[in-house]
Design a protein around this motif. Structure first.
Motif, PDB file in Angstrom:
ATOM      1  N   LEU A 154      22.474 -52.544  14.179  1.00  0.00           N
ATOM      2  CA  LEU A 154      23.182 -51.537  14.971  1.00  0.00           C
ATOM      3  C   LEU A 154      24.073 -50.677  14.081  1.00  0.00           C
ATOM      4  CD1 LEU A 154      23.763 -50.407  17.781  1.00  0.00           C
ATOM      5  CD2 LEU A 154      25.549 -52.145  18.039  1.00  0.00           C
ATOM      6  N   THR A 155      24.704 -51.288  13.091  1.00  0.00           N
ATOM      7  CA  THR A 155      25.515 -50.535  12.130  1.00  0.00           C
ATOM      8  C   THR A 155      24.655 -49.520  11.385  1.00  0.00           C
ATOM      9  OG1 THR A 155      26.990 -52.437  11.844  1.00  0.00           O
ATOM     10  CG2 THR A 155      27.061 -50.729  10.149  1.00  0.00           C
ATOM     11  N   ALA A 180      25.612 -37.513  23.046  1.00  0.00           N
ATOM     12  CA  ALA A 180      27.019 -37.913  22.999  1.00  0.00           C
ATOM     13  C   ALA A 180      27.249 -39.239  23.714  1.00  0.00           C
ATOM     14  CB  ALA A 180      27.892 -36.818  23.607  1.00  0.00           C
ATOM     15  N   HIS A 181      26.658 -39.388  24.920  1.00  0.00           N
ATOM     16  CA  HIS A 181      26.855 -40.629  25.673  1.00  0.00           C
ATOM     17  C   HIS A 181      26.260 -41.814  24.927  1.00  0.00           C
ATOM     18  CE1 HIS A 181      27.187 -37.457  28.774  1.00  0.00           C
ATOM     19  NE2 HIS A 181      28.104 -38.264  29.279  1.00  0.00           N
ATOM     20  N   LYS A 182      25.082 -41.622  24.342  1.00  0.00           N
ATOM     21  CA  LYS A 182      24.440 -42.697  23.580  1.00  0.00           C
ATOM     22  C   LYS A 182      25.318 -43.119  22.409  1.00  0.00           C
ATOM     23  CE  LYS A 182      20.315 -43.765  20.849  1.00  0.00           C
ATOM     24  NZ  LYS A 182      20.987 -44.025  19.571  1.00  0.00           N
ATOM     25  N   THR A 183      25.907 -42.136  21.721  1.00  0.00           N
ATOM     26  CA  THR A 183      26.737 -42.446  20.564  1.00  0.00           C
ATOM     27  C   THR A 183      27.998 -43.214  20.973  1.00  0.00           C
ATOM     28  OG1 THR A 183      25.945 -40.434  19.478  1.00  0.00           O
ATOM     29  CG2 THR A 183      27.940 -41.455  18.586  1.00  0.00           C
ATOM     30  N   ILE A 184      28.660 -42.734  22.006  1.00  0.00           N
ATOM     31  CA  ILE A 184      29.906 -43.378  22.448  1.00  0.00           C
ATOM     32  C   ILE A 184      29.639 -44.801  22.920  1.00  0.00           C
ATOM     33  CG2 ILE A 184      31.728 -43.301  24.190  1.00  0.00           C
ATOM     34  CD1 ILE A 184      31.477 -40.202  24.054  1.00  0.00           C
ATOM     35  N   LEU A 185      28.583 -44.982  23.718  1.00  0.00           N
ATOM     36  CA  LEU A 185      28.273 -46.322  24.220  1.00  0.00           C
ATOM     37  C   LEU A 185      27.793 -47.247  23.108  1.00  0.00           C
ATOM     38  CD1 LEU A 185      26.551 -45.360  27.600  1.00  0.00           C
ATOM     39  CD2 LEU A 185      28.732 -46.558  27.315  1.00  0.00           C
ATOM     40  N   SER A 186      27.049 -46.710  22.149  1.00  0.00           N
ATOM     41  CA  SER A 186      26.614 -47.530  21.008  1.00  0.00           C
ATOM     42  C   SER A 186      27.810 -47.998  20.191  1.00  0.00           C
ATOM     43  CB  SER A 186      25.654 -46.733  20.115  1.00  0.00           C
ATOM     44  OG  SER A 186      24.462 -46.416  20.803  1.00  0.00           O
ATOM     45  N   LEU A 187      28.780 -47.098  19.993  1.00  0.00           N
ATOM     46  CA  LEU A 187      30.000 -47.491  19.282  1.00  0.00           C
ATOM     47  C   LEU A 187      30.778 -48.536  20.073  1.00  0.00           C
ATOM     48  CD1 LEU A 187      31.172 -43.992  17.986  1.00  0.00           C
ATOM     49  CD2 LEU A 187      30.479 -45.940  16.566  1.00  0.00           C
ATOM     50  N   ALA A 188      30.807 -48.395  21.405  1.00  0.00           N
ATOM     51  CA  ALA A 188      31.490 -49.385  22.235  1.00  0.00           C
ATOM     52  C   ALA A 188      30.821 -50.749  22.110  1.00  0.00           C
ATOM     53  CB  ALA A 188      31.500 -48.930  23.695  1.00  0.00           C
ATOM     54  N   ALA A 189      29.474 -50.767  22.124  1.00  0.00           N
ATOM     55  CA  ALA A 189      28.749 -52.033  21.944  1.00  0.00           C
ATOM     56  C   ALA A 189      29.033 -52.622  20.572  1.00  0.00           C
ATOM     57  CB  ALA A 189      27.250 -51.802  22.130  1.00  0.00           C
ATOM     58  N   GLY A 229      28.208 -56.844  25.841  1.00  0.00           N
ATOM     59  CA  GLY A 229      27.780 -55.938  24.776  1.00  0.00           C
ATOM     60  C   GLY A 229      26.355 -55.462  24.972  1.00  0.00           C
ATOM     61  N   CYS A 230      25.483 -56.361  25.443  1.00  0.00           N
ATOM     62  CA  CYS A 230      24.085 -55.992  25.652  1.00  0.00           C
ATOM     63  C   CYS A 230      23.930 -55.021  26.817  1.00  0.00           C
ATOM     64  CB  CYS A 230      23.245 -57.246  25.871  1.00  0.00           C
ATOM     65  SG  CYS A 230      23.011 -58.232  24.376  1.00  0.00           S
ATOM     66  N   VAL A 231      24.740 -55.177  27.866  1.00  0.00           N
ATOM     67  CA  VAL A 231      24.698 -54.232  28.991  1.00  0.00           C
ATOM     68  C   VAL A 231      25.119 -52.840  28.528  1.00  0.00           C
ATOM     69  CG1 VAL A 231      25.793 -53.616  31.179  1.00  0.00           C
ATOM     70  CG2 VAL A 231      24.983 -55.952  30.805  1.00  0.00           C
ATOM     71  N   VAL A 232      26.181 -52.776  27.728  1.00  0.00           N
ATOM     72  CA  VAL A 232      26.639 -51.479  27.207  1.00  0.00           C
ATOM     73  C   VAL A 232      25.560 -50.855  26.327  1.00  0.00           C
ATOM     74  CG1 VAL A 232      28.341 -50.348  25.724  1.00  0.00           C
ATOM     75  CG2 VAL A 232      29.073 -52.099  27.347  1.00  0.00           C
ATOM     76  N   LEU A 233      24.912 -51.677  25.492  1.00  0.00           N
ATOM     77  CA  LEU A 233      23.855 -51.157  24.617  1.00  0.00           C
ATOM     78  C   LEU A 233      22.653 -50.690  25.439  1.00  0.00           C
ATOM     79  CD1 LEU A 233      23.435 -50.805  21.567  1.00  0.00           C
ATOM     80  CD2 LEU A 233      22.144 -52.951  21.591  1.00  0.00           C
TER      81      LEU A 233
END
Length: 266
Positions: free
Chosen positions: A187-188, A207-216, A244-248
């Motif tokens: 993921l990193t 943008a949403h994908k990036t923010i949620l990926s960073l949150a995960a 974390g998996c739900v957010v991802l």
């Protein structure tokens, strides 16, 4: 052969493999890992041509919902089969195989994005690391569910059934954190390559994908740090892993679903 018959056959094979493993966990049938892997491989042989065909049809800068779902499912199944040769993770097939088959069935009816440009090496690295990260962490989620069931059974002093069928609790926890470490590393790489190689992220609705990926990424990092320094384990580790998996999942598929299905934008 058309896509839908192949998808149906793959789904049946995946469900058959998962059903046998579920019956093994319930101690209704003997353990037959070769049978489960064999059915999974046959399902994968039906699954992979559809993934390859979608890449040929939809060649957008980044894969669309249908391609992402089918490829992620295939990679998760493949990784689970391979890793199960070295680690006792085949029980995760109970949840992972049917989900991969269901995603395949649903995604065959979804549109693929139109061509907007070829895949550069940097974009290819981002796409590959993204799908590998999701696949590894999907296996971790299935492992976490089994670990949670094992914890609950032991708390209620139930020492038969699933507790006897699963590896020892310490082994289950060790494998879970090994999967999370591997998933976080991938993921990193995915996030870093996205910042390096993907331009105009807001214009591409990323943008949403990036923010949620960073949150995960933050969730999994906190979990690993707290496990190492504070001794987090058991149900707390299960809840954080699933969170974390739900957010991802929302990061990878939520925005694509809204854009491509709800709003009908390619």
């Amino acid at each position: 052969m058309q896509a839908l018959p192949l998808a149906i056959l793959a789904f049946i094979l995946y469900v058959a493999a998962a059903s046998w493993q579920a019956l093994t966990l319930a101690r209704r049938v003997p353990s037959r890992p070769e049978l489960v892997r064999g059915l999974g491989v046959l399902g994968l042989l039906c699954h992979l041509p559809l993934a390859a065909g979608l890449f040929g049809q939809g060649q957008a800068l980044l894969p669309g919902l249908s391609t992402s779902a089918i490829v992620a499912g295939a990679v998760a199944v493949l990784l689970l089969i391979v890793v199960s040769l070295f680690k006792p993770v085949l029980n995760a097939a109970v949840g992972l195989f049917p989900l991969a088959g269901a995603a395949l069935l649903l995604a065959t009816g979804l549109p693929s994005p139109e061509r907007t440009g070829g895949l550069t090496p940097g974009i290819a690295l981002h796409a590959l690391s993204s799908v590998l990260a999701f696949a590894v962490l999907a296996i971790a989620a299935a492992q976490a569910v089994l670990l949670g069931l094992q914890n609950q059974a032991l708390r209620h002093h139930h020492t038969r059934g699933i507790v006897q069928a699963l590896p020892p609790l310490t082994t289950m926890e060790r494998i879970l954190f090994e999967l999370i470490w591997a998933g976080l590393a991938l993921l990193t790489m995915s996030i870093a390559s996205g910042f390096l190689f993907v331009d105009n992220m807001f214009a591409q609705h990323l943008a949403h994908k990036t923010i949620l990926s960073l949150a995960a990424w933050v969730i999994f990092s906190v979990l690993l740090f707290s496990h190492h320094r504070l001794g987090w384990r058991g149900m707390r580790a299960v809840r954080w892993t699933l969170g974390g998996c739900v957010v991802l999942l929302l990061a990878y598929f939520g925005s694509k679903f809204v854009l491509e299905v709800v709003l009908n934008r390619g």
